[in-house]
Design a protein around this motif. Structure first.
Motif, PDB file in Angstrom:
ATOM      1  N   PHE A 232      -1.196  -1.010  -4.214  1.00 44.76           N
ATOM      2  CA  PHE A 232      -2.284  -0.045  -4.047  1.00 44.76           C
ATOM      3  C   PHE A 232      -1.708   1.364  -4.014  1.00 44.76           C
ATOM      4  O   PHE A 232      -0.724   1.617  -3.309  1.00 44.76           O
ATOM      5  CB  PHE A 232      -3.008  -0.360  -2.737  1.00 44.76           C
ATOM      6  N   GLN A 233      -2.308   2.270  -4.751  1.00 43.65           N
ATOM      7  CA  GLN A 233      -1.887   3.671  -4.752  1.00 43.65           C
ATOM      8  C   GLN A 233      -2.962   4.541  -4.118  1.00 43.65           C
ATOM      9  O   GLN A 233      -4.115   4.547  -4.550  1.00 43.65           O
ATOM     10  CB  GLN A 233      -1.607   4.163  -6.170  1.00 43.65           C
TER      11      GLN A 233
ATOM     12  N   TYR B  94       0.867  -1.179   0.000  1.00 42.98           N
ATOM     13  CA  TYR B  94       0.000   0.000   0.000  1.00 42.98           C
ATOM     14  C   TYR B  94       0.904   1.230   0.000  1.00 42.98           C
ATOM     15  O   TYR B  94       1.692   1.420   0.944  1.00 42.98           O
ATOM     16  CB  TYR B  94      -0.872   0.047   1.257  1.00 42.98           C
ATOM     17  N   ASN B  95       0.805   2.054  -1.029  1.00 47.28           N
ATOM     18  CA  ASN B  95       1.648   3.245  -1.119  1.00 47.28           C
ATOM     19  C   ASN B  95       0.863   4.473  -0.666  1.00 47.28           C
ATOM     20  O   ASN B  95       0.085   5.048  -1.417  1.00 47.28           O
ATOM     21  CB  ASN B  95       2.154   3.448  -2.545  1.00 47.28           C
ATOM     22  N   LEU B  96       1.102   4.879   0.584  1.00 51.49           N
ATOM     23  CA  LEU B  96       0.434   6.048   1.163  1.00 51.49           C
ATOM     24  C   LEU B  96       1.425   7.172   1.458  1.00 51.49           C
ATOM     25  O   LEU B  96       1.076   8.147   2.121  1.00 51.49           O
ATOM     26  CB  LEU B  96      -0.288   5.665   2.459  1.00 51.49           C
ATOM     27  N   ALA B  97       2.652   7.043   0.986  1.00 50.60           N
ATOM     28  CA  ALA B  97       3.695   7.992   1.363  1.00 50.60           C
ATOM     29  C   ALA B  97       3.542   9.309   0.602  1.00 50.60           C
ATOM     30  O   ALA B  97       3.760   9.350  -0.601  1.00 50.60           O
ATOM     31  CB  ALA B  97       5.074   7.392   1.086  1.00 50.60           C
ATOM     32  N   CYS B  98       3.172  10.351   1.306  1.00 48.26           N
ATOM     33  CA  CYS B  98       3.152  11.717   0.764  1.00 48.26           C
ATOM     34  C   CYS B  98       2.408  12.613   1.746  1.00 48.26           C
ATOM     35  O   CYS B  98       1.330  12.229   2.226  1.00 48.26           O
ATOM     36  CB  CYS B  98       2.456  11.786  -0.598  1.00 48.26           C
ATOM     37  N   PRO B  99       2.944  13.794   2.055  1.00 53.36           N
ATOM     38  CA  PRO B  99       2.157  14.736   2.861  1.00 53.36           C
ATOM     39  C   PRO B  99       0.888  15.102   2.107  1.00 53.36           C
ATOM     40  O   PRO B  99       0.905  15.287   0.894  1.00 53.36           O
ATOM     41  CB  PRO B  99       3.090  15.938   3.032  1.00 53.36           C
ATOM     42  N   ALA B 100      -0.231  15.206   2.836  1.00 50.69           N
ATOM     43  CA  ALA B 100      -1.526  15.380   2.162  1.00 50.69           C
ATOM     44  C   ALA B 100      -2.194  16.721   2.434  1.00 50.69           C
ATOM     45  O   ALA B 100      -3.228  17.008   1.844  1.00 50.69           O
ATOM     46  CB  ALA B 100      -2.464  14.251   2.575  1.00 50.69           C
ATOM     47  N   SER B 101      -1.644  17.524   3.319  1.00 43.58           N
ATOM     48  CA  SER B 101      -2.270  18.819   3.592  1.00 43.58           C
ATOM     49  C   SER B 101      -1.462  19.929   2.921  1.00 43.58           C
ATOM     50  O   SER B 101      -0.234  19.851   2.826  1.00 43.58           O
ATOM     51  CB  SER B 101      -2.341  19.072   5.097  1.00 43.58           C
ATOM     52  N   PRO B 102      -2.148  20.986   2.439  1.00 35.54           N
ATOM     53  CA  PRO B 102      -1.437  22.077   1.757  1.00 35.54           C
ATOM     54  C   PRO B 102      -0.304  22.677   2.585  1.00 35.54           C
ATOM     55  O   PRO B 102       0.758  23.000   2.045  1.00 35.54           O
ATOM     56  CB  PRO B 102      -2.540  23.103   1.489  1.00 35.54           C
TER      57      PRO B 102
ATOM     58  N   ILE C  98      -2.579  -3.712 -10.102  1.00 37.53           N
ATOM     59  CA  ILE C  98      -2.646  -2.421  -9.404  1.00 37.53           C
ATOM     60  C   ILE C  98      -4.061  -2.126  -8.924  1.00 37.53           C
ATOM     61  O   ILE C  98      -5.047  -2.616  -9.472  1.00 37.53           O
ATOM     62  CB  ILE C  98      -2.158  -1.256 -10.305  1.00 37.53           C
ATOM     63  N   LYS C  99      -4.122  -1.278  -7.891  1.00 33.83           N
ATOM     64  CA  LYS C  99      -5.376  -0.738  -7.370  1.00 33.83           C
ATOM     65  C   LYS C  99      -5.130   0.746  -7.090  1.00 33.83           C
ATOM     66  O   LYS C  99      -4.192   1.092  -6.358  1.00 33.83           O
ATOM     67  CB  LYS C  99      -5.795  -1.423  -6.064  1.00 33.83           C
ATOM     68  N   VAL C 100      -5.958   1.618  -7.662  1.00 35.80           N
ATOM     69  CA  VAL C 100      -5.776   3.062  -7.485  1.00 35.80           C
ATOM     70  C   VAL C 100      -7.055   3.655  -6.904  1.00 35.80           C
ATOM     71  O   VAL C 100      -8.130   3.561  -7.511  1.00 35.80           O
ATOM     72  CB  VAL C 100      -5.435   3.752  -8.820  1.00 35.80           C
TER      73      VAL C 100
END
Length: 312
Positions: A110-111, A69-77, A165-167
């Motif tokens: 998963f993305q 599961y690829n959840l790596a990334c800051p998500a808030s502005p 893949i799953k997006v």
């Protein structure tokens, strides 16, 4: 199975790790702690099936796992605009690195994409078929275009290498373990209300959002990952209930019993005026739809922040 969760110490990642452990899997949590927190996964560290690895996904990974599961990334502005170049690298280089790992292992991947791929939409609600209206050189583009580029990579690896893949395109999600200073509207309003300070609304507060409680979203993640191979997405995951920002602020004030007043500031650049998912695809394909209403979810989130502040 052994499951890799990148960004596993973040808000969503920690809930996903917890769910996967409860389902009997071994979980390898990877995080560089740019926005993730060890506090989010502290209760998991004693579990023998949980392992934590400090690593930045912009560098290659050499691991043995069954699913990713690829959840790596800051998500808030606030966070992704703090270092926009690194944000874009996390989306693109990070995607390449996890996709290369999945390709080597022949692992399902998963993305965690986002509703931000739709930009400031001209179609409402937004179906997956809508290509979006995104400013490619604006202050939000490091995240918006980064996520769009990651989707491109996922589907190219799927077509070229037959990768499974799953997006998922995630719409506004809230709940316990949100970062108190992440700048997102639910956490902002709750923190301000609990501290008794004025609640900041950008614009006149008539822009709309749809808010999905985190448990419902994680259900969607698991369902999508378990779906047949021909179900790749992209798939909208979110709560189609639509509220104005002003309505949200008034609900938070009521639920917290706060004396906070509403104050208004100029709308940030490229801030979308409407955001609501069309979840017909998820309902038809997965039988998934959110179960937790806004007031119930807000009360659980308020309780979390109340305890967080009390412990400090």
């Amino acid at each position: 199975m052994t499951v890799l969760v990148t960004g596993g110490a973040g808000f969503l990642g920690s809930h996903l790790c917890e769910r996967l452990l409860n389902e009997g899997h071994e979980v390898l949590c990877v995080d560089n702690f740019f926005t993730g927190s060890k506090r989010n996964i502290a209760h998991l560290l004693s579990n023998p099936d949980f392992e934590l690895l400090r690593h930045d996904v912009t560098f290659p990974l050499s691991l043995e796992v069954d699913q990713i599961y690829n959840l790596a990334c800051p998500a808030s502005p606030v966070h992704y605009q703090n270092d926009p170049v690194q944000t874009f690298k996390t989306n693109v280089h990070g995607a390449i690195n996890v996709l290369d790992l999945a390709k080597r292992l022949n692992a399902k991947i998963f993305q965690a994409s986002t509703s931000e791929v739709y930009g400031d939409p001209e179609i409402h609600p937004q179906p997956e078929s809508y290509w979006g209206k995104v400013n490619s050189i604006g202050v939000r583009s490091c995240y918006d275009e980064g996520k769009r580029s990651a989707e491109t990579l996922f589907f190219d690896y799927h077509r070229q290498y037959k990768l499974d893949i799953k997006v998922a395109r995630i719409f506004n999600t809230y709940g316990p373990r949100m970062h108190p200073n992440d700048g997102r509207v639910v956490s902002n309003f709750i923190v301000q209300a609990l501290q008794g300070i004025d609640i900041t609304i950008y614009g006149e507060g008539y822009q709309t959002r749809s808010f999905c409680y985190v448990d419902d979203l994680i259900d969607g993640f698991i369902s999508l990952m378990s779906s047949p191979d021909n179900v790749t997405g992209p798939m909208n995951l979110g709560n189609p209930g639509e509220f104005t920002i002003r309505e949200l602020a008034e609900r938070v004030i009521s639920l917290t019993g706060s004396n906070s007043k509403l104050i208004f500031k100029p709308l940030p650049q490229d801030d979308p005026k409407q955001r609501q998912p069309d979840i017909s695809y998820a309902k038809c394909t997965l039988g998934w739809e959110p179960q937790i209403d806004l007031d119930t979810g807000l009360l659980k989130t308020i309780e979390y922040f109340d305890h967080l502040f009390a412990s400090k």
